[in-house]
Design an enzyme around this catalytic site. Structure first.
Site: not given
Ligand code: ADP
Ligand code: MG
Ligand code: MG
Length: 888
Positions: A22, A91, A102, A335, A451, A778, A846, A866
């Site tokens: 903020k 704030r 908060m 924001r 909210h 693997s 895997c 992979y």
């Protein structure tokens, strides 16, 4: 010397860690020349120091005083000055957004005397006392620890007494009386007077904002969102502007795009003659932001101009809080806004089109978790349904569950295994635990910025809010629609967070649009689908990791292929031994001589062959890694208790079934104390003659048949649970012998590979030797995690994982996200040693980690070839592998 305080004019958006989100964005807006009320920010470092020592760090008070004096100079009045007081808002604002978690205290600086000054100065007594009563309630609750309910019931009582529907209907005299009541509440509850000294007020408010970092709900929220606990919050001290100065004032929230769908347009809520939280608390009904154009065209136009400016500046959806004071617009917050998964993709696509970001940036701004959400099922449009009512589409998804009317009930029913929809008039931060437990949230009040809506979107919960036709009776545990239909606690309802519809009963669900698109169905010109496709294509271009799938059936393999799988990384053969074939396995287990065993295996062979043929066909041209039998054989037999009961009962009547008796003997013989560490994996192949030969033969005969049919089969034979290279060599020789036989018999030569799973720590540590006998590794990270930690998943997840998570021994279950330092280190070691011994060794994963975003980033970093995951995770893995390539 450390500095603890920065003026808004000094900071910028890069300083989130120090100034909080903020504060950094207030500074950024100030720098951009936008109308931000002047003020200053006390840093997160000051908060950390305060929380660490339990008192103000040295020098903080003096620094705040210095900046306050500068602010007073700028504003031309002193804090709480009796005739014309400067008032400030105190704030909270942490680095990571924690909406509503908060505290914030408004109107600091008012007292019994300055309230009269404010009344004279503004010419509006009602306004002055309205501001004072708000300070008393906020300060009383936040700083003095008084139960907020007391203030709320006092105002409710007053409204009833004077016949007022909303707070707006209260006159100046009423509110003056209310102030007296509030002062009395403070006195009674604390035995102290409300602090009249403005500077005391400020100090108290700053300290309680620091302390609000550690409230229970803030701690819970951080755990849920994975935010570190030691960062602390900044405190912004901002001169007050007033939205409660009459009909030409008001306060509102706005988004530069719709955070639910990503559509461009004007989204937000506005409330005339109001202050602070009134907009989001659902106290009075807000009007859509577009109405501000009629109410105050100048402020509206100015806001629109600023919204465009902010979006271009941040190159992203912005979420804004503003106030209009007698026709003048003030920016109180901005924001980069939270958004739904659909909106995330759509906005990223739009911003690319607008030339504000490139495709790399678009890929950075979406996540695998969001894509997974878009693959959630939705309500079947052709199914019958009973519409109860409609609210606002606050957070998408299709949720079905029992209606519950309190957060505690939600937690309780969810723990008992039920899916629940939390129904409230409006939610407050105290409902967080209920929202975590629920699959959906339904409220009768509040808009898309309430909210409930904000938190549900953040957590990916389906939410319908502001369904104002519903009369929610929390005490009676039920709600009623205006036409008299009633839903009680435990009744099933369905809510559609994409349309805002609420249905009675359970509506059937179906595949989402994105899934239908992946499946090859025509989905029309949907902008979200188009954005997903475009960003996925970019991820596919960038990624180094291939993505395969874990699939045991041709159906799964085919589906995964449509989802983009580049082969099968794990085909488990044990699943092919279930169902009607279980009996054939029993014959194998019960075989008492060579001939019986041979016959049993021969009977299994054609079944296995046809299974493999189908999977190879579904993945034609792509590798299919088939794992030879892995689980302990007694998993295919009936349970000991059940069977011995059966036999015992039969013995009493004199005629036990001979098969049961033999089975029971086998079950006893094969009993193991720790089956996970017993006769399984490669050990089965070495102990049961002919088993792995049969499986190898089935694989290679299937491949030969595919080749004869013009197919391109690429089988890879994988040996599980190898700990020593000798085990692998023995089985490998067997496989090569069978291969030579099959080639001689069929006259077809099939290319294939032989490799192993790395799932025992010993295998990882001796990977260099093992690579001598393996063409591929693997990593079976499920077993590797169990074996490395020495705990079995089924036992520990339920018994002590919550404690481990609470103690911070791990931040997330090592079965969900790979434990980089332990299990991950073994993966890294084995990959390095394996590659050193055999440079063309193929490396894959895997375990379930193959579909987990954070683990995928790790596997990319380690340089595997992979990952393999379940079909539905394949698109997620493709996307995250692309994102991982951006990082590296
Ligand atoms: P949160 O982090 O919960 O959004 P804020 O600090 O933004 O808390 O404060 C909540 C609301 O209080 C704001 O949306 C705004 O309406 C009001 N508010 C905050 N600062 C001021 C101010 N300086 N003047 C007037 N109203 C303010
Ligand atoms: Mg705010
Ligand atoms: Mg295993």
């Amino acid at each position: 010397m450390v500095r603890y305080v920065y003026d808004f004019a000094e900071g910028s958006r890069e300083q989130k860690d120090l100034l909080g989100g903020k504060g950094a964005n207030l500074a950024e807006m100030t720098r951009l020349g936008l109308p931000v009320p002047p003020g200053f920010t006390v840093t997160t470092e000051a908060c950390q120091a305060y929380l660490g020592a339990g008192r103000d760090p040295e020098g903080l008070a003096e620094e705040i005083e210095e900046h306050l004096e500068a602010l007073e100079k700028t504003m031309g009045k002193r804090l709480g000055q009796p005739d014309d007081p400067l008032l400030v808002a105190v704030r909270s604002g942490a680095a990571a957004s924690m909406p509503g978690m908060m505290e914030t205290v408004l109107n600091v600086g008012l007292n019994d005397e300055s309230v009269r000054g404010l009344a004279r100065q503004s010419g509006d007594e009602r306004f002055a006392y309205d501001s004072y009563r708000r300070l008393l309630a906020m300060y009383g609750k936040t700083v003095m620890g008084i139960d907020g309910e007391l203030f709320e019931s006092a105002i409710d009582d007053l409204k009833t007494r004077v016949g007022a529907t909303t707070d707006i209907d209260l006159g100046a005299g009423d509110i003056r009386a209310l102030v007296a009541t509030y002062l009395q509440i403070v006195r009674e509850q604390t035995g102290r007077e409300f602090p009249q000294d403005p500077r005391d007020q400020l100090g108290g408010a700053v300290r309680s904002v620091f302390e609000s970092w550690n409230t229970e709900r803030a701690v819970l929220y951080r755990r849920q969102e994975g935010i570190a606990g030691d960062l602390g919050t900044a405190v912004n001290v901002c001169s007050m502007v007033f939205g409660n100065l009459g009909p030409d004032s008001g306060t509102g929230v706005a988004f530069t795009r719709d955070p639910a769908t990503g559509a461009q347009g004007i989204y937000g809520d506005y409330l005339v003659n109001a202050q602070g939280e009134d907009v989001v608390s659902g106290i009075r009904n807000t009007v859509p932001l577009a109405d501000l154009e009629d109410i105050d065209k100048t402020s509206y136009d100015e806001l629109m101009r600023i919204m465009v400016l902010l979006e271009n500046h941040y190159r992203d959806l912005c979420d804004i809080e503003f106030t209009v004071e007698r026709g003048t617009l003030w920016m109180l917050q901005t924001r980069v806004g939270k958004r739904t998964a659909a909106a995330a993709f759509r906005i990223a696509g739009q911003l690319v089109d607008q030339g504000l970001i490139d495709l790399d940036e678009a890929l950075r701004r979406v996540t695998g978790a969001q894509l997974a959400q878009l693959m959630f099922p939705q309500f079947d449009p052709s199914a019958d349904r009973t519409l109860l009512t409609r609210g606002m589409n606050a957070s998408p998804g299709a949720a079905v569950g029992e209606a519950v009317f309190s957060s505690d009930a939600a937690v309780e029913r969810a723990a008992a295994g039920a899916r629940v929809i939390l129904v409230r008039r409006e939610t407050t931060p105290d409902d967080l635990h209920g929202m975590v437990a629920a699959t959906g949230v339904l409220t009768s009040r509040g808009g898309k910025t309430s909210h409930a809506a904000v938190v549900a979107r953040g957590m990916g919960r389906t939410c319908v809010c502001g369904a104002d036709d519903l009369d929610v009776d929390i005490r009676g545990h039920r709600f009623r629609t205006s036409d008299g239909r009633q839903v009680a606690e435990g009744d099933l309802i369905s809510i559609d967070g994409s349309t805002g519809e609420v249905f009675l009963g359970a509506v059937p669900v179906m595949d989402s649009l994105v899934v239908r698109h992946f499946e090859g169905h025509d989905t029309g010109e949907d902008e979200v689908v188009a954005a997903v496709v475009r960003i996925m294509e970019h991820a596919d271009r960038l990624r180094r990791l291939a993505v395969r799938t874990n699939a045991d059936t041709p159906t799964d393999a085919a589906r995964a292929r449509r989802f983009g799988a580049q082969g099968v990384g794990l085909c488990r053969t044990e699943h092919m031994f279930l169902g009607e074939r279980r009996e054939l396995v029993e014959h194998l287990i019960l075989a008492t001589d060579e001939q019986q065993r041979h016959d049993a295996l021969a009977a299994l062979l054609p079944h296995q062959r046809s299974d493999f043929e189908q999977v190879l066909e579904a993945m034609d041209g792509l590798p299919v890694t088939i794992r030879l039998l892995d689980p302990p054989l007694h998993e295919f037999l009936p349970g000991f208790t059940e069977l011995s009961m059966q036999v015992a009962v039969a013995e009493v009547t004199g005629r036990p079934n001979p098969r049961d008796v033999r089975l029971l003997a086998a079950v006893k013989r094969m009993h193991e104390e720790n089956p996970m560490l017993g006769l399984r994996g490669v050990r089965l192949g070495l102990v049961i003659p002919g088993l792995f030969s049969m499986q190898t033969r089935a694989i290679l005969e299937a491949a030969a048949a595919r080749r004869r049919d013009g197919g391109d089969p690429r089988p890879e034979i994988m040996i599980p649970l190898v700990g020593a290279v000798q085990e692998l060599e023995l089985v490998r020789n067997e496989v090569l012998r069978v291969a030579a036989d099959v080639e001689a018999e069929t006259g077809v030569s099939v290319p294939f590979e032989v490799g192993t799973m790395i799932e025992l720590p010993r295998a990882a540590v001796t990977a260099g030797e093992i690579a001598g006998a393996a063409q591929f590794f693997s990593f079976g990270t499920n077993d590797l995690t169990q074996m490395t930690w020495g705990f079995s998943r089924d036992d520990v997840e339920v018994s002590f994982f919550t404690q481990y998570l609470e103690h911070g021994i791990f931040a997330v279950s090592p079965f969900e996200t790979i434990d980089r330092d332990g299990v991950g280190a073994l993966v890294r070691l084995a990959a390095e040693q394996g590659r050193a011994a055999r440079p063309d060794l193929t490396l894959g994963v895997c375990g379930e980690h193959g579909g987990d975003p954070s683990s995928i980033h790790f596997f990319d970093e380690v340089g595997l070839d992979y990952v393999s995951c379940s079909p539905f995770r394949v698109p997620v893995a493709r996307l995250e592998a692309g994102r991982a390539a951006l990082d590296g």
